[in-house]
Design an enzyme around this catalytic site. Structure first.
Site, PDB file in Angstrom:
ATOM      1  N   HIS A  51       7.102  -0.983  29.016  1.00  0.00           N
ATOM      2  CA  HIS A  51       5.747  -0.726  28.553  1.00  0.00           C
ATOM      3  C   HIS A  51       5.096   0.365  29.408  1.00  0.00           C
ATOM      4  O   HIS A  51       5.614   0.742  30.463  1.00  0.00           O
ATOM      5  CB  HIS A  51       4.924  -2.011  28.606  1.00  0.00           C
ATOM      6  CG  HIS A  51       5.350  -3.031  27.609  1.00  0.00           C
ATOM      7  ND1 HIS A  51       4.677  -4.203  27.402  1.00  0.00           N
ATOM      8  CD2 HIS A  51       6.408  -3.053  26.733  1.00  0.00           C
ATOM      9  CE1 HIS A  51       5.276  -4.910  26.458  1.00  0.00           C
ATOM     10  NE2 HIS A  51       6.339  -4.232  26.038  1.00  0.00           N
ATOM     11  N   GLU A  53       2.444   0.451  31.341  1.00  0.00           N
ATOM     12  CA  GLU A  53       2.059   0.092  32.701  1.00  0.00           C
ATOM     13  C   GLU A  53       3.253   0.141  33.652  1.00  0.00           C
ATOM     14  O   GLU A  53       3.137   0.600  34.796  1.00  0.00           O
ATOM     15  CB  GLU A  53       1.453  -1.321  32.728  1.00  0.00           C
ATOM     16  CG  GLU A  53       0.212  -1.473  31.874  1.00  0.00           C
ATOM     17  CD  GLU A  53       0.492  -1.987  30.480  1.00  0.00           C
ATOM     18  OE1 GLU A  53      -0.300  -2.806  29.986  1.00  0.00           O
ATOM     19  OE2 GLU A  53       1.503  -1.570  29.877  1.00  0.00           O
ATOM     20  N   CYS A  87       3.210  -7.516  31.636  1.00  0.00           N
ATOM     21  CA  CYS A  87       2.641  -6.432  32.447  1.00  0.00           C
ATOM     22  C   CYS A  87       1.520  -6.949  33.354  1.00  0.00           C
ATOM     23  O   CYS A  87       1.298  -6.408  34.437  1.00  0.00           O
ATOM     24  CB  CYS A  87       2.119  -5.322  31.549  1.00  0.00           C
ATOM     25  SG  CYS A  87       3.435  -4.412  30.700  1.00  0.00           S
ATOM     26  N   ALA A 157       0.511  14.277  -4.576  1.00  0.00           N
ATOM     27  CA  ALA A 157       0.134  15.672  -4.813  1.00  0.00           C
ATOM     28  C   ALA A 157      -0.316  15.792  -6.257  1.00  0.00           C
ATOM     29  O   ALA A 157       0.286  15.206  -7.158  1.00  0.00           O
ATOM     30  CB  ALA A 157       1.324  16.590  -4.542  1.00  0.00           C
ATOM     31  N   THR A 202       9.512   6.703 -10.664  1.00  0.00           N
ATOM     32  CA  THR A 202       9.683   7.829  -9.745  1.00  0.00           C
ATOM     33  C   THR A 202      11.156   8.018  -9.401  1.00  0.00           C
ATOM     34  O   THR A 202      11.651   9.146  -9.327  1.00  0.00           O
ATOM     35  CB  THR A 202       8.855   7.603  -8.462  1.00  0.00           C
ATOM     36  OG1 THR A 202       7.474   7.536  -8.816  1.00  0.00           O
ATOM     37  CG2 THR A 202       9.069   8.731  -7.462  1.00  0.00           C
ATOM     38  N   ASP A 206      12.579  11.430 -10.691  1.00  0.00           N
ATOM     39  CA  ASP A 206      12.623  12.432  -9.618  1.00  0.00           C
ATOM     40  C   ASP A 206      13.840  12.330  -8.719  1.00  0.00           C
ATOM     41  O   ASP A 206      14.149  13.282  -7.995  1.00  0.00           O
ATOM     42  CB  ASP A 206      11.367  12.318  -8.739  1.00  0.00           C
ATOM     43  CG  ASP A 206      10.098  12.684  -9.483  1.00  0.00           C
ATOM     44  OD1 ASP A 206      10.204  13.242 -10.586  1.00  0.00           O
ATOM     45  OD2 ASP A 206       9.007  12.409  -8.949  1.00  0.00           O
ATOM     46  N   GLY A 293       4.892   6.225  -8.451  1.00  0.00           N
ATOM     47  CA  GLY A 293       4.076   7.153  -9.216  1.00  0.00           C
ATOM     48  C   GLY A 293       2.661   6.652  -9.428  1.00  0.00           C
ATOM     49  O   GLY A 293       2.192   5.762  -8.717  1.00  0.00           O
ATOM     50  N   THR A 296       2.088   2.844  -9.842  1.00  0.00           N
ATOM     51  CA  THR A 296       2.268   2.119  -8.586  1.00  0.00           C
ATOM     52  C   THR A 296       1.103   2.374  -7.644  1.00  0.00           C
ATOM     53  O   THR A 296       0.534   1.442  -7.056  1.00  0.00           O
ATOM     54  CB  THR A 296       3.591   2.545  -7.917  1.00  0.00           C
ATOM     55  OG1 THR A 296       4.679   2.241  -8.798  1.00  0.00           O
ATOM     56  CG2 THR A 296       3.802   1.819  -6.601  1.00  0.00           C
ATOM     57  N   LEU A 297       0.727   3.636  -7.480  1.00  0.00           N
ATOM     58  CA  LEU A 297      -0.408   3.981  -6.625  1.00  0.00           C
ATOM     59  C   LEU A 297      -1.688   3.308  -7.108  1.00  0.00           C
ATOM     60  O   LEU A 297      -2.463   2.763  -6.312  1.00  0.00           O
ATOM     61  CB  LEU A 297      -0.593   5.498  -6.591  1.00  0.00           C
ATOM     62  CG  LEU A 297       0.435   6.286  -5.780  1.00  0.00           C
ATOM     63  CD1 LEU A 297       0.470   7.744  -6.230  1.00  0.00           C
ATOM     64  CD2 LEU A 297       0.116   6.195  -4.294  1.00  0.00           C
TER      65      LEU A 297
END
Length: 350
Positions: A51, A53, A87, A157, A202, A206, A293, A296-297
């Site tokens: 970690h 620390e 820690c 996009a 998608t 794609d 796509g 889904t979004l």
């Protein structure tokens, strides 16, 4: 800016260097100061390593100064034994007289216990220096432990006329919307997150690989929502099933495991996104980027399951095609990459 804020700012600069390799651990920056001079610095090693620390204390050359110094740390020191010892115990062992902490660790195994241990051992503790900035740096970690789900980033996009994909007839030759430098930016986004998700359409249209091939960094775990396993049972082959990264197929038919691909059966007669969140929590996935796509979004938007949205707008026009997702949220920030405008949104209810 106060002295404490100045050193905490340095802690944040260091902590940024630990991401994303520290995940699913938070990345912590630590600075040890003697007589207004930094004598040690450190940040969290890749997951499973030391970690912040520990690395800070180990970096000090004149060990006799440690017990006369103030430790600045961006997150409450841990108090439990995980892959490494606590820690808080290391700080006590080194007789550090004062610790300045950016924010409390809300993970149930810590949640103030580290601070208690320091105080019980006579150490002066100051908490809440640049707290907002310290929480922002580890927003994925905090969202995961406080909301019992990953931090969710939506990304798409869209063209100037509001399409996310062209009409099917011109899909193969005309589907790219943004420029090459923007592509590098989006691959950099992928490198910051633990998982990436798309819908079945998608994949079928794609054939994305969903990797970080245009940017240095680890590939995220890939997730495809495919109720009837159409992409998996297709003649394909589809790039998301290649061995670049693990892939989860969220379906309604069966659980299976084959090489790097895991089929996960969910009950599609009820909403699957809450079920999916449970799966991701079980697998300790603290952040997710959703790339498409539109359907889904939109499902993530409509259920309020998102924290941040990155919308890339280009000057290109399709005239017809698949409309971009819709939401009514004020823009948080924006910037330009070549001719593409990158707009950032924050979920006000998140």
């Amino acid at each position: 800016m106060s002295i404490s804020e100045t050193y905490m700012k340095r802690c944040l600069e260091l902590a940024k260097k630990g991401l994303p390799s520290a995940m699913p651990n938070p990345s912590v920056g630590a600075v040890l100061v003697y007589n207004d001079q930094i004598i040690g610095e450190g940040f969290t090693s890749p997951f499973g390593g030391s970690h912040g620390e520990v690395n800070c204390i180990n970096s000090v050359k004149k060990k006799d100064l440690i017990s006369k110094s103030t430790l600045y740390v961006s997150l409450e020191p841990c108090s439990h034994t995980g892959k490494t010892p606590p820690c808080a115990d290391l700080i006590v062992k080194n007789n550090i007289p004062k610790v300045v902490i950016g924010c409390v660790d809300t993970f149930s195994e810590v949640a103030g216990k580290g601070i208690e241990r320091l105080i019980e051992n006579g150490i002066e503790v100051e908490v809440g220096v640049l707290e907002t900035e310290c929480r922002e740096l580890n927003k994925r970690f905090f969202t995961f432990h406080e909301k019992n789900r990953p931090y969710i980033v939506l990304k798409w996009a869209q063209t100037k006329d509001g399409f996310i994909a062209p009409a099917k007839k011109s899909h193969t030759k005309d589907r790219w919307i943004s420029g090459s430098q923007t592509s590098q930016f989006t691959h950099g986004m992928r490198a910051k997150e633990m998982a990436i998700l798309v819908g079945k359409k998608t994949v079928l249209m794609d054939n994305p690989s969903l990797t970080t091939r245009h940017f240095p960094g680890e590939n995220p775990v890939r997730i495809v929502i495919d109720k009837n396993l159409e992409s998996w049972n297709s003649n394909g082959p589809f790039s998301i099933y290649e061995k670049d990264a693990d892939t989860f197929v969220i379906n309604n038919l069966l659980n299976f495991k084959k090489n790097n691909v895991e089929g996960i059966k969910l009950n599609y007669s009820i909403p699957i996104l809450p079920q999916l969140m449970n799966v991701l929590v079980e697998k300790n996935i603290q952040s997710l980027i959703v790339e498409g796509g539109t359907q889904t979004l939109q499902s993530f938007i409509d259920t309020g399951l998102w924290d941040e949205a990155i919308v890339i707008s280009s000057l290109k026009e399709f005239g017809e095609g698949v409309k971009a997702p819709k939401f009514n949220v004020p823009e948080f920030n924006s910037f330009q990459i070549e001719k593409d405008e990158i707009r950032i949104y924050k979920n006000p209810d998140s």
